[in-house]
Design a protein around this motif. Sequence first.
Motif, PDB file in Angstrom:
ATOM      1  N   LYS A 189       0.848  -1.192   0.000  1.00  9.59           N
ATOM      2  CA  LYS A 189       0.000   0.000   0.000  1.00  9.59           C
ATOM      3  C   LYS A 189       0.884   1.242   0.000  1.00  9.59           C
ATOM      4  O   LYS A 189       1.921   1.273   0.669  1.00  9.59           O
ATOM      5  CB  LYS A 189      -0.915   0.009   1.226  1.00  9.59           C
ATOM      6  CG  LYS A 189      -1.964   1.113   1.229  1.00  9.59           C
ATOM      7  CD  LYS A 189      -2.953   0.910   2.368  1.00  9.59           C
ATOM      8  CE  LYS A 189      -4.073   1.958   2.315  1.00  9.59           C
ATOM      9  NZ  LYS A 189      -5.080   1.752   3.389  1.00  9.59           N
TER      10      LYS A 189
ATOM     11  N   PRO B 226      -4.485   8.175   0.315  1.00  7.94           N
ATOM     12  CA  PRO B 226      -3.947   7.124  -0.553  1.00  7.94           C
ATOM     13  C   PRO B 226      -3.319   7.714  -1.811  1.00  7.94           C
ATOM     14  O   PRO B 226      -3.808   8.701  -2.362  1.00  7.94           O
ATOM     15  CB  PRO B 226      -5.193   6.290  -0.912  1.00  7.94           C
ATOM     16  CG  PRO B 226      -6.185   6.588   0.163  1.00  7.94           C
ATOM     17  CD  PRO B 226      -5.948   8.003   0.563  1.00  7.94           C
TER      18      PRO B 226
ATOM     19  N   THR C  42      -1.624   1.769  -8.720  1.00  5.54           N
ATOM     20  CA  THR C  42      -2.298   1.648  -7.434  1.00  5.54           C
ATOM     21  C   THR C  42      -3.786   1.937  -7.580  1.00  5.54           C
ATOM     22  O   THR C  42      -4.207   2.705  -8.446  1.00  5.54           O
ATOM     23  CB  THR C  42      -1.696   2.618  -6.405  1.00  5.54           C
ATOM     24  OG1 THR C  42      -1.810   3.959  -6.914  1.00  5.54           O
ATOM     25  CG2 THR C  42      -0.238   2.313  -6.145  1.00  5.54           C
TER      26      THR C  42
ATOM     27  N   THR D  43      -7.467   3.036  -3.133  1.00 10.88           N
ATOM     28  CA  THR D  43      -7.061   2.862  -1.734  1.00 10.88           C
ATOM     29  C   THR D  43      -5.553   2.955  -1.558  1.00 10.88           C
ATOM     30  O   THR D  43      -5.052   2.908  -0.430  1.00 10.88           O
ATOM     31  CB  THR D  43      -7.523   1.491  -1.228  1.00 10.88           C
ATOM     32  OG1 THR D  43      -6.954   0.478  -2.073  1.00 10.88           O
ATOM     33  CG2 THR D  43      -9.040   1.380  -1.255  1.00 10.88           C
TER      34      THR D  43
ATOM     35  N   GLU E 250      -3.592   0.641  -2.713  1.00  7.01           N
ATOM     36  CA  GLU E 250      -3.101  -0.736  -2.735  1.00  7.01           C
ATOM     37  C   GLU E 250      -2.667  -1.141  -4.146  1.00  7.01           C
ATOM     38  O   GLU E 250      -3.180  -0.627  -5.126  1.00  7.01           O
ATOM     39  CB  GLU E 250      -4.182  -1.690  -2.224  1.00  7.01           C
ATOM     40  CG  GLU E 250      -4.511  -1.484  -0.762  1.00  7.01           C
ATOM     41  CD  GLU E 250      -5.788  -2.197  -0.360  1.00  7.01           C
ATOM     42  OE1 GLU E 250      -5.734  -3.013   0.570  1.00  7.01           O
ATOM     43  OE2 GLU E 250      -6.831  -1.929  -0.979  1.00  7.01           O
TER      44      GLU E 250
ATOM     45  N   THR F 267       3.150   0.315   5.361  1.00 11.01           N
ATOM     46  CA  THR F 267       2.724   1.199   4.282  1.00 11.01           C
ATOM     47  C   THR F 267       3.876   2.097   3.844  1.00 11.01           C
ATOM     48  O   THR F 267       4.658   2.578   4.670  1.00 11.01           O
ATOM     49  CB  THR F 267       1.541   2.064   4.752  1.00 11.01           C
ATOM     50  OG1 THR F 267       0.449   1.206   5.070  1.00 11.01           O
ATOM     51  CG2 THR F 267       1.113   3.045   3.666  1.00 11.01           C
TER      52      THR F 267
ATOM     53  N   ILE G 164      -6.683  -5.860  -4.036  1.00  5.14           N
ATOM     54  CA  ILE G 164      -5.453  -5.441  -4.681  1.00  5.14           C
ATOM     55  C   ILE G 164      -5.667  -5.317  -6.174  1.00  5.14           C
ATOM     56  O   ILE G 164      -6.321  -6.144  -6.786  1.00  5.14           O
ATOM     57  CB  ILE G 164      -4.339  -6.479  -4.408  1.00  5.14           C
ATOM     58  CG1 ILE G 164      -4.289  -6.814  -2.913  1.00  5.14           C
ATOM     59  CG2 ILE G 164      -3.002  -5.993  -4.903  1.00  5.14           C
ATOM     60  CD1 ILE G 164      -3.871  -5.674  -2.048  1.00  5.14           C
TER      61      ILE G 164
END
Length: 430
Positions: free
Chosen positions: A155, A163, A183, A186, A188, A240, A383
Amino acid sequence: MMYSDFYFKSKNSISFIIFILAGLSIFSFLIFFFGFNSTTTRASKKIIKRHEIVNLTVNQAAIFWQTEKKEIGWIIYGDNENSVNNLVFDERDVGDKKNPSYYHYVLLKNLERNKVYYYKIISDNEIVAINNNPFSFKTSRNIGNLISIKPAYGKVMQANGLPAENSFVLFNYPNAYTLVTLTKTTGEWLIPLQSVTDKETGEPLMINEEINVKMELLAADLTSSLIEAPVKKTNPFAQTIIIGKDYKLDNAADVLSVSTSFNSTQPSNIDIILPKEGSIITTRKPRLKGTAIAGKEIELSINSIPAFKQRINANNQGEWIIDNPVAMSPGSYTLIMNTLNEKGGKVTLTRNFKIGKSGEQIQGVATESGTLTPTIVPTATLIPTSQVISPTIIETVTSPTPPVTGFDSKIFTYASMALIIIGAGFLIVF
């Protein structure tokens, strides 16, 4: 012959000459003006800062490049060097909406294995090629490894706690084609590791999880991070990533060290103890607890509403605690901790946690202050993959005109008008 006849014939001849000169003037003007102001796609000496083939397999490949300024870009390609007429747009472009950007990523699908393909980059309506010759690549001959290996995933967050959406993640395994993904909203991301292709042989590579890889995180605003870590530490990352900072992780460490270069390390006595990463907390005012260098100042912030931000100093034992920082509504939050290490270098740590809803069923291992730490299992729904968006491939589109000769179709329209004027003058005379 009467003098008047001679006079009118002379006058008509003069008129005819004037019409001819006027027509030729108009014709010359149109050639000059429109011939050198063509709006068609043209050959260019445009320089792109970065360009590489990525995500190469038996049936697909992607083109990744960077421009000096924000531009709209796409690819024309084909399996014949003299006929590159298939058009594919950037993965992030949807429908007719084309967004200018520094980084560009075009995915070519449904290719044939072990075959050479040719392509040209079109950037802001200008062709990027080698002396007007297309670039080329060859698809892999054999399918990727069928062995079970966990994907790399993690992440990415911005420094403000939000994010890092639509940022590029580049996974560089030694001597292999780079793997790239985007990404999600979020922050992720996920990169499968079954299809890593050798740059020299074009064959699939067996991944050694002890080998160090270098990764790049590239945000739309040119903010970036460099990461160096063994493969086994990337699936998943222990924490993260804050984009804009560089990280290094060795085989012995479980936490990424934050640095401005790959030479600095993070002391083990700087940590966030509570909340735990990914934990679900049953109270609206969670306890914050951690360690730092004794006497050093710690700055803590949470992206709550209202936003929480507080400075505190570690005690003589290097501990710090904040009880009841701010009442938070149910939802997901990120705690960011900034402090200094023993050498005065800046260290940033983050923790992602969730305030549970009233009556929400929570499963996990109980910890201090009502905190539950769930088992983290990667799922496909959380993901992103590098193939989420399918580009539109138009098989019959004619490629943009290569180096133009300096003429535009408008020339002929206006030239025809000039000739009509000349013809009208000829009729008037005779």
